[in-house]
Scaffold this active site. Structure first.
Site, PDB file in Angstrom:
ATOM      1  N   ARG A   1       0.689  -1.326   0.113  1.00 21.13           N
ATOM      2  CA  ARG A   1       0.076  -0.085  -0.118  1.00 21.13           C
ATOM      3  C   ARG A   1       0.850   1.271  -0.136  1.00 21.13           C
ATOM      4  NH1 ARG A   1      -3.386  -2.169   3.449  1.00 21.13           N
ATOM      5  NH2 ARG A   1      -4.041  -3.511   1.678  1.00 21.13           N
TER       6      ARG A   1
ATOM      7  N   HIS B   1       0.284   4.384  -2.361  1.00 20.54           N
ATOM      8  CA  HIS B   1       0.073   5.771  -1.693  1.00 20.54           C
ATOM      9  C   HIS B   1       1.051   6.675  -2.088  1.00 20.54           C
ATOM     10  CE1 HIS B   1      -3.318   5.113   1.629  1.00 20.54           C
ATOM     11  NE2 HIS B   1      -3.389   4.197   0.779  1.00 20.54           N
TER      12      HIS B   1
ATOM     13  N   ASN C   1      -2.821   7.971   5.574  1.00 23.45           N
ATOM     14  CA  ASN C   1      -1.462   7.353   5.650  1.00 23.45           C
ATOM     15  C   ASN C   1      -1.149   6.750   6.854  1.00 23.45           C
ATOM     16  OD1 ASN C   1      -1.102   7.353   2.785  1.00 23.45           O
ATOM     17  ND2 ASN C   1       0.050   9.531   2.892  1.00 23.45           N
TER      18      ASN C   1
ATOM     19  N   HIS D   1      -6.055  -5.334  -1.873  1.00 21.19           N
ATOM     20  CA  HIS D   1      -6.508  -5.345  -0.455  1.00 21.19           C
ATOM     21  C   HIS D   1      -6.718  -6.869  -0.161  1.00 21.19           C
ATOM     22  CE1 HIS D   1      -8.703  -1.337  -0.335  1.00 21.19           C
ATOM     23  NE2 HIS D   1      -7.557  -1.132  -0.249  1.00 21.19           N
TER      24      HIS D   1
END
Length: 323
Positions: free
Chosen positions: A65, A69, A97, A194
């Site tokens: 992730r 991000h 975050n 995910h």
């Protein structure tokens, strides 16, 4: 020639130059970029990531992730790694975050690389390699990535507004990803990331009470699953719940959960609720190999978002601060 026509031609020329410049930036990257300057970088990063995951397998999701991000804010330039200072609140301190972890793994890999090849390998490339290696370690697909990104010099909390919210529906997701050049298929495949990691209750508590004027709980949630979530979140917004039943394994369990109301976030469940994306969910739920292939290709493409090259960036000595 009229002035309006001249302005139109100049505008088209400018757009062409911008597109060409973006293409050249991506083409500056190469899978063997460090073959001569730092030939052992892949081994160093992979060993560092594997050691960290052996100690804590739950880091696989956050490392994946982190790359996403990073790329969706200012491009894939390591800006998510920069610490806040007295005069600047950085990306990593954004509420979006706060669930990211594993910064120390990137730091450790950077230190090891610097000992062998000082001033050569960017933090942005290390983040991209670490995400790839975390996916592989967790049982996901193996894929190579172009390298040669430079590190950006900007990291501001306000820029994280560009990250997709967990409450978005499929139409909004399609639009946001489409603005960055992704197809619907690529958006759904990337959402499959995910399958690793967790979300905080603050990201989905809107589904558990006072959902709308008719329903107390989001009706797209499986009732038994909803009760489990309510119990898990009783401890507060910072409580964490796995996205699917295989938190540390990269597989298609995420997609298999959606048809039975097991999507954790609204932005997860909407992929099955929407006719535009339901077919892809079904396909990935039935065929893990197809998901792996599409995910790999989408990850390589994501890693090229607004990369910094030449004078547009630098190789940071310390991933947490600009040179």
């Amino acid at each position: 020639m009229g002035s309006s026509r001249l302005m139109e031609m100049l505008l088209l020329l400018l757009i062409g130059l911008v597109i060409a410049g973006s293409r050249l930036d991506a083409e500056a990257l190469s899978t063997n970029y460090y073959a001569a300057s730092c030939p052992f970088v892949e081994i160093i990063v992979r060993d560092t990531v594997n050691q960290a995951l052996r100690r804590d397998p739950t880091l696989s999701g956050p490392l994946l992730r982190m790359h996403f991000h990073d790329c969706f804010v200012e491009g894939c330039d390591g800006s998510v790694l920069i610490d806040s200072t007295r005069g600047n609140k950085a990306e990593k301190d954004s509420p979006a975050n706060l669930s990211l972890r594993g910064y120390e793994v990137i730091d450790q890999a950077k230190r090891a690389v610097e000992q062998r090849c000082p001033g050569v390998v960017s933090c942005a490339d290390i983040v991209a390699m670490a995400a790839r290696d975390a996916v592989l370690w967790a049982g996901g697909p193996i894929y190579d990535i172009p390298k040669g990104r430079l590190d950006g010099r900007r990291s501001r909390i306000e820029d994280t507004i560009n990250l997709p919210l967990p409450t978005l529906n499929s139409s909004a997701l399609i639009k946001i990803f489409g603005q960055r050049g992704f197809t619907v298929q690529e958006m759904v495949a990337l959402s499959g990331g995910h399958t690793l990691g967790v979300a905080r209750c603050s990201s989905f508590k809107n589904r558990l009470s006072n959902f709308d004027s008719v329903n107390r709980v989001d009706p797209s949630l499986d009732q038994s699953f909803a009760k489990t979530l309510v119990k898990a979140c009783a401890a507060g917004d910072s409580s964490e719940v796995s996205f699917d039943s295989t938190r540390t394994f990269f597989d298609n369990a995420y997609f298999r959960a959606l048809p039975v109301g097991g999507g954790l976030l609204s932005s997860d469940q909407t992929l099955f609720s929407s006719p535009e994306t339901r077919g892809l969910v079904d396909a990935y739920a039935m065929n893990q190999a197809r998901f792996f292939l599409d995910f790999s290709q989408a990850m390589v493409k994501m890693g090229l978002l607004n990369v910094k090259v030449g004078a547009g960036g630098e190789v940071r000595r310390d991933c947490r601060r600009v040179n």
